[in-house]
Write an enzyme that holds these catalytic residues in place. Structure first.
Site, mmCIF file in Angstrom:
data_model
loop_
_atom_site.group_PDB
_atom_site.id
_atom_site.type_symbol
_atom_site.label_atom_id
_atom_site.label_comp_id
_atom_site.label_asym_id
_atom_site.label_seq_id
_atom_site.Cartn_x
_atom_site.Cartn_y
_atom_site.Cartn_z
ATOM 1 N N GLY A 127 -29.619 7.283 24.103
ATOM 2 C CA GLY A 127 -28.054 7.403 23.704
ATOM 3 C C GLY A 127 -27.182 8.546 24.587
ATOM 4 O O GLY A 127 -26.704 9.269 23.562
ATOM 5 N N GLU A 244 -35.672 16.205 34.475
ATOM 6 C CA GLU A 244 -35.445 14.208 35.409
ATOM 7 C C GLU A 244 -35.289 14.848 36.944
ATOM 8 O O GLU A 244 -35.941 14.059 37.340
ATOM 9 C CB GLU A 244 -34.878 13.232 34.872
HETATM 10 C C1 LIG Z 1 -28.747 1.153 35.713
HETATM 11 C C2 LIG Z 1 -28.094 2.613 35.121
HETATM 12 C C3 LIG Z 1 -29.038 2.647 33.290
HETATM 13 C C4 LIG Z 1 -28.172 3.630 32.670
HETATM 14 N N1 LIG Z 1 -29.575 4.320 31.553
HETATM 15 C C5 LIG Z 1 -28.264 4.995 30.922
HETATM 16 C C6 LIG Z 1 -29.290 5.389 29.894
HETATM 17 O O1 LIG Z 1 -29.832 4.944 29.827
HETATM 18 N N2 LIG Z 1 -28.483 6.168 29.027
HETATM 19 C C7 LIG Z 1 -27.263 6.703 29.223
HETATM 20 O O2 LIG Z 1 -26.707 7.676 28.125
HETATM 21 N N3 LIG Z 1 -26.612 6.142 30.371
HETATM 22 C C8 LIG Z 1 -27.533 5.533 31.154
HETATM 23 N N4 LIG Z 1 -26.609 5.100 32.477
HETATM 24 C C9 LIG Z 1 -25.732 5.408 32.653
HETATM 25 C C10 LIG Z 1 -25.379 7.312 33.662
HETATM 26 O O3 LIG Z 1 -25.667 7.906 33.269
HETATM 27 C C11 LIG Z 1 -23.414 7.184 33.725
HETATM 28 O O4 LIG Z 1 -23.273 5.964 34.633
HETATM 29 C C12 LIG Z 1 -22.957 7.579 35.097
HETATM 30 O O5 LIG Z 1 -23.683 8.778 34.222
HETATM 31 C C13 LIG Z 1 -21.510 7.611 35.931
HETATM 32 O O6 LIG Z 1 -21.132 8.002 34.806
HETATM 33 P P1 LIG Z 1 -20.034 6.432 35.049
HETATM 34 O O7 LIG Z 1 -20.582 5.217 34.786
HETATM 35 O O8 LIG Z 1 -19.088 6.676 33.717
HETATM 36 O O9 LIG Z 1 -19.236 6.648 36.126
HETATM 37 P P2 LIG Z 1 -17.340 7.809 36.243
HETATM 38 O O10 LIG Z 1 -18.360 9.126 36.059
HETATM 39 O O11 LIG Z 1 -16.470 7.022 35.749
HETATM 40 O O12 LIG Z 1 -17.425 7.994 37.777
HETATM 41 C C14 LIG Z 1 -16.991 6.866 38.762
HETATM 42 C C15 LIG Z 1 -16.816 7.807 39.982
HETATM 43 O O13 LIG Z 1 -16.625 9.197 40.162
HETATM 44 C C16 LIG Z 1 -17.517 10.114 40.242
HETATM 45 N N5 LIG Z 1 -17.038 11.423 39.637
HETATM 46 C C17 LIG Z 1 -16.721 11.818 38.392
HETATM 47 N N6 LIG Z 1 -17.018 13.000 38.129
HETATM 48 C C18 LIG Z 1 -16.765 13.525 39.438
HETATM 49 C C19 LIG Z 1 -16.561 14.606 40.149
HETATM 50 N N7 LIG Z 1 -16.493 15.866 40.200
HETATM 51 N N8 LIG Z 1 -16.734 15.159 41.300
HETATM 52 C C20 LIG Z 1 -17.118 13.541 42.321
HETATM 53 N N9 LIG Z 1 -17.219 13.078 42.213
HETATM 54 C C21 LIG Z 1 -16.833 12.320 40.953
HETATM 55 C C22 LIG Z 1 -19.112 9.155 40.221
HETATM 56 O O14 LIG Z 1 -19.688 10.085 41.243
HETATM 57 C C23 LIG Z 1 -17.952 7.932 40.644
HETATM 58 O O15 LIG Z 1 -18.633 7.723 41.615
HETATM 59 C C24 LIG Z 1 -27.255 4.609 33.528
HETATM 60 C C25 LIG Z 1 -26.368 3.887 34.647
HETATM 61 C C26 LIG Z 1 -26.777 2.838 35.019
HETATM 62 C C27 LIG Z 1 -26.149 2.560 36.381
#
Ligand SMILES: Cc1cc2nc3c(=O)[nH]c(=O)nc-3n(C[C@H](O)[C@H](O)[C@H](O)COP(=O)(O)OP(=O)(O)OC[C@H]3O[C@@H](n4cnc5c(N)ncnc54)[C@H](O)[C@@H]3O)c2cc1C
Lengths: 396, 320
Positions: A127, A244
């Site tokens: 989480g 990881e």
């Molecule tokens: C299948 C799956 C399983 C997951 N499981 C878990 C889990 O078990 N527990 C958990 O806590 N999370 C989990 N996640 C969440 C995952 O860690 C996040 O989706 C990820 O860190 C991206 O965050 P976001 O979705 O908010 O996208 P955002 O952070 O909103 O990103 C959107 C886009 O902007 C880009 N971006 C953002 N900041 C920058 C920057 N500084 N420079 C360049 N590009 C940038 C990103 O690369 C992306 O392309 C999971 C995600 C998926 C898809």
């Protein structure tokens, strides 16, 4: 890097091979849902009972304390036996929670949790992410206030993989809203069935429901569940993520190597996408297969290097991001190739050996656990020492 | 180029269709249990009044001869609004029936009395059917052919895109109602209309990505401020522009098979790559069933299959 095969290694390989031949489940793993989780737990339990779980975990924590090269041999045999995918619903427990507890947990936490993780008695989830805190994880806002011997948690998490099948979770909460954003976070063991926890599955694009939204409404968690110190959660969390991005995905990499070999076999025996000749005789397919084999070899070589580094006792560093970026993008290329090979992809989900569904599943690789863009930033800034991308510092 | 040279009349019709779709078929229909198909087919009679599906077909079979530009523009809107490949099946089945000397059948199709579905050849004598229908239009390497079926002959499968059905059937080439060679006019139409739908997908995903990049904040900024994201969007814009230019070429009088193949190939790549980039830009949200990005990816993939994949168009591209 010495990679001589010793007598010990040969014996170990033989034993592993024999055991796997006799024990790998005959039925395929269900693609998702509770059935998949049950399957994963039964299989992990069988490995645990057979003495094949936690090979490289320290002995005092219920592991076998074997060196990483024996662990690697196990993974190779594991892939060769086409044993079920190693990255399954137990991944967080085995590869995040347990190493974190080993590194930062109290003796009580370790005694209570570690064996239950290894035997698959307890399933764990992570989480961390929130609607407003994804790539910018340190922006998390789920609040925890100290009240007597408890933390009282309010807020919500999202994308929690397998939240609905889990018993425990690694929960990051904000305990000091006034401190700089990395300084006010605490890592706590959350029990999923506590009053006030509400779990709602989210359907994903590959037809599964493996991740969830989790809401916390005055959830009381005893302070004894804090891992590390209150407000020291960022450091605790980063040690897990480092793990990881480092050696933990070794099993997955070896599976990929095996998968590429399967693709090459398939291309020898089956017509290509144009239907006129065997796929392997099609020049574009041929060059993609050759590149895939070379790149999986490179992946293996990188992994071996990081093993020899780990053996010297170095903590996983930013070069973990190089492995991860190369690995995840390669996975997408290889699965796209598999998809292109079958010819009927795009129509049926299971199609040929589930390759179409796998193609969709792989879209997650460059998002989950830190996106490709973030990995590139880490490589550029921490590995190559390039100037940091300007970000608005919100108290950081 | 497409938007620059489209005639005033054509543009007016296309805009009317676009507005009607926007109102009647919003994307959230696709999250209904039936994948929004009932809403879509329920709207077909109104589309009929707006000249689809016979917009560029001869008046003799009930078409309105409004020309290739109008037809292309309408199908681009269909792609943008994620209409099912069923719309392609109807227009093309009528086109094939007419070209294959079956004007009565063509007329019945345009009146909506027959329900055509697209099919593609699979290995070992099977054909894969998108959705369901009583008339199959098989689009394969050997050209286009029409086959009568009964829905109960279709063996349904778990569809890659679960807002559409998928099924298998054994099709005997000898039982075709009519067959046309790969050089047929209807095949050019297929390539052009697939190119049009793929352009709609490429444009829609570019818009989705742009809007998300401009509004989603991380690290205290819109993510579009980060070059990594900005450049993904810029690449999408470049692919979309190239696909749009070729779509214009394919809609010109006298466009030949290689023009149409180039348009279909380039637009398919643009649609697929843009949809993948959109998933990436949406992060975790992009991987959900709720986010339209994945539907665009699945549709782009499926449409590419209908024109025979990249391999299917190589010969046309290299013929002359
Ligand atoms: C299948 C799956 C399983 C997951 N499981 C878990 C889990 O078990 N527990 C958990 O806590 N999370 C989990 N996640 C969440 C995952 O860690 C996040 O989706 C990820 O860190 C991206 O965050 P976001 O979705 O908010 O996208 P955002 O952070 O909103 O990103 C959107 C886009 O902007 C880009 N971006 C953002 N900041 C920058 C920057 N500084 N420079 C360049 N590009 C940038 C990103 O690369 C992306 O392309 C999971 C995600 C998926 C898809």
């Amino acid at each position: 890097m010495e990679l001589r095969t010793t007598q010990e290694e040969r014996l170990f390989r033989e034993k592993a091979r024999t055991w796997l031949e006799e024990n790998v489940p005959k039925e395929p793993r269900p693609p998702h849902g509770r059935e998949a989780n049950d399957h994963d737990r039964a299989w992990q339990r069988r490995q645990f009972d057979g003495g094949w779980a936690g090979l490289s975990w320290p002995k005092e924590y219920g592991g076998r304390g074997l060196p990483l090269d024996l662990q690697l041999i196990w993974f190779e045999e594991y892939a060769r036996a086409e044993a079920p995918e190693a990255t399954n619903t137990l991944y967080v427990g085995l590869n995040h929670a347990a190493p974190t507890l080993i590194a930062s947990g109290t003796p009580e936490q370790q005694a209570f949790h570690l064996e239950k993780i290894l035997s698959a008695e307890n399933v764990w989830c992570q989480g961390f992410s929130e609607p407003g805190a994804g790539s910018d994880l340190a922006a998390l806002r789920t609040r925890a206030e100290i009240d007597g011997d408890d933390l009282v948690v309010n807020g919500s998490k999202i994308w929690t993989s397998n939240g609905h099948y889990s018993h425990y979770q690694e929960l990051l909460v904000r305990t000091d809203p006034d401190a700089p954003k990395h300084k006010g976070i605490t890592w706590v063991i959350g029990q999923m069935d506590l009053p006030g926890v509400d779990i709602r599955p989210i359907r994903n694009m590959a037809g599964g429901d493996h991740f969830c939204e989790v809401f916390y409404n005055d959830v009381r968690i005893p302070l004894s569940s804090v891992v590390g110190k209150v407000n020291d959660g960022w450091r605790v969390a980063m040690s897990t993520l480092g793990f990881e991005r480092g050696t933990a995905s070794m099993a997955h990499q070896i599976e990929l190597t095996q998968f590429v070999e399967n693709l090459i076999d398939y291309a020898r025996d089956n017509p290509g996408p144009d239907g006129r000749r065997m796929a392997i005789e099609d020049d574009t397919i041929r060059s993609r297969l050759a590149a895939a084999r070379a790149e999986t070899s490179a992946l293996k070589a990188i992994t071996l290097l990081s093993i020899s580094r780990a053996r010297r006792g170095d903590a996983p560093g930013p070069e973990g991001s190089i492995t991860r970026l190369f690995h995840t993008e390669l996975m997408q290329r290889v699965h796209r190739l598999a998809y292109d090979l079958t010819g009927s992809g795009g129509l049926e989900m299971e199609g040929h050996r589930g390759w179409s569904r796998q193609y969709l599943e792989q879209m997650r690789q460059t998002i989950a656990g830190g996106t490709s863009e973030i990995q590139r930033n880490i490589i550029g800034e921490r590995h190559l020492g390039l100037p940091r991308q300007p970000v608005i510092a919100k108290g950081a | 180029m497409f938007d620059k040279f489209i005639t005033e009349d054509a543009r007016e019709i296309v805009d009317t269709v676009a507005r009607a779709l926007q109102e009647a078929l919003p994307l959230d229909r696709l999250s209904r249990p039936d994948g929004g198909l009932a809403a879509e087919t329920g709207f077909w009679p109104e589309l009929l009044a707006l000249e689809w599906p016979g917009v560029d077909l001869p008046a003799a079979i009930g078409g309105s001869e409004a020309g290739a530009w109008t037809e292309t523009g309408i199908f681009r809107e269909f792609g943008r609004h994620l209409l099912s490949p069923g719309v392609l099946a109807v227009t093309l089945a009528a086109s094939v029936a007419q070209e294959g000397g079956l004007p009565d059948l063509a007329r019945d199709i345009l009146k909506g009395q027959v329900s055509p579905a697209l099919a593609v050849p699979l290995a070992n004598g099977w054909a894969g059917v998108i959705g369901t229908g009583d008339l199959l239009l098989l689009a394969g390497e050997g050209g286009l052919s029409l086959h009568r079926t009964r829905p109960e002959e279709l063996a349904t499968a778990w569809a890659f895109d679960d807002t559409l059905g998928a099924a298998r059937i054994r099709l005997d080439p000898a039982t075709a109602l009519t067959s046309l060679p790969p050089s047929a006019q209807s095949r050019l139409r297929l390539l052009r209309l697939v190119a049009a739908m793929q352009n709609g997908i490429a444009e829609a995903t570019l818009t989705l990505s742009r809007d998300h990049a401009a509004t989603r904040q991380q690290f205290g900024k819109p993510i579009g401020a980060f070059q990594a994201v900005k450049h993904l969007c810029a690449d999408m814009a470049v692919r979309t522009a190239a696909a749009g230019a070729l779509l214009g070429e394919a809609a010109l009088d006298g466009a030949d098979i290689s023009d149409c193949a180039a348009a279909a190939m380039t637009a398919s790549t643009a649609a697929r790559d843009n949809a993948s980039a959109t998933i990436q830009i949406f992060g975790g949200m992009g991987f959900t069933a709720e986010c339209p990005a994945q539907l665009y990816l699945k549709r782009a993939t499926l449409l590419e299959l209908v024109v025979g994949g990249k391999e299917g168009l190589q010969d046309e591209m290299l013929a002359a």
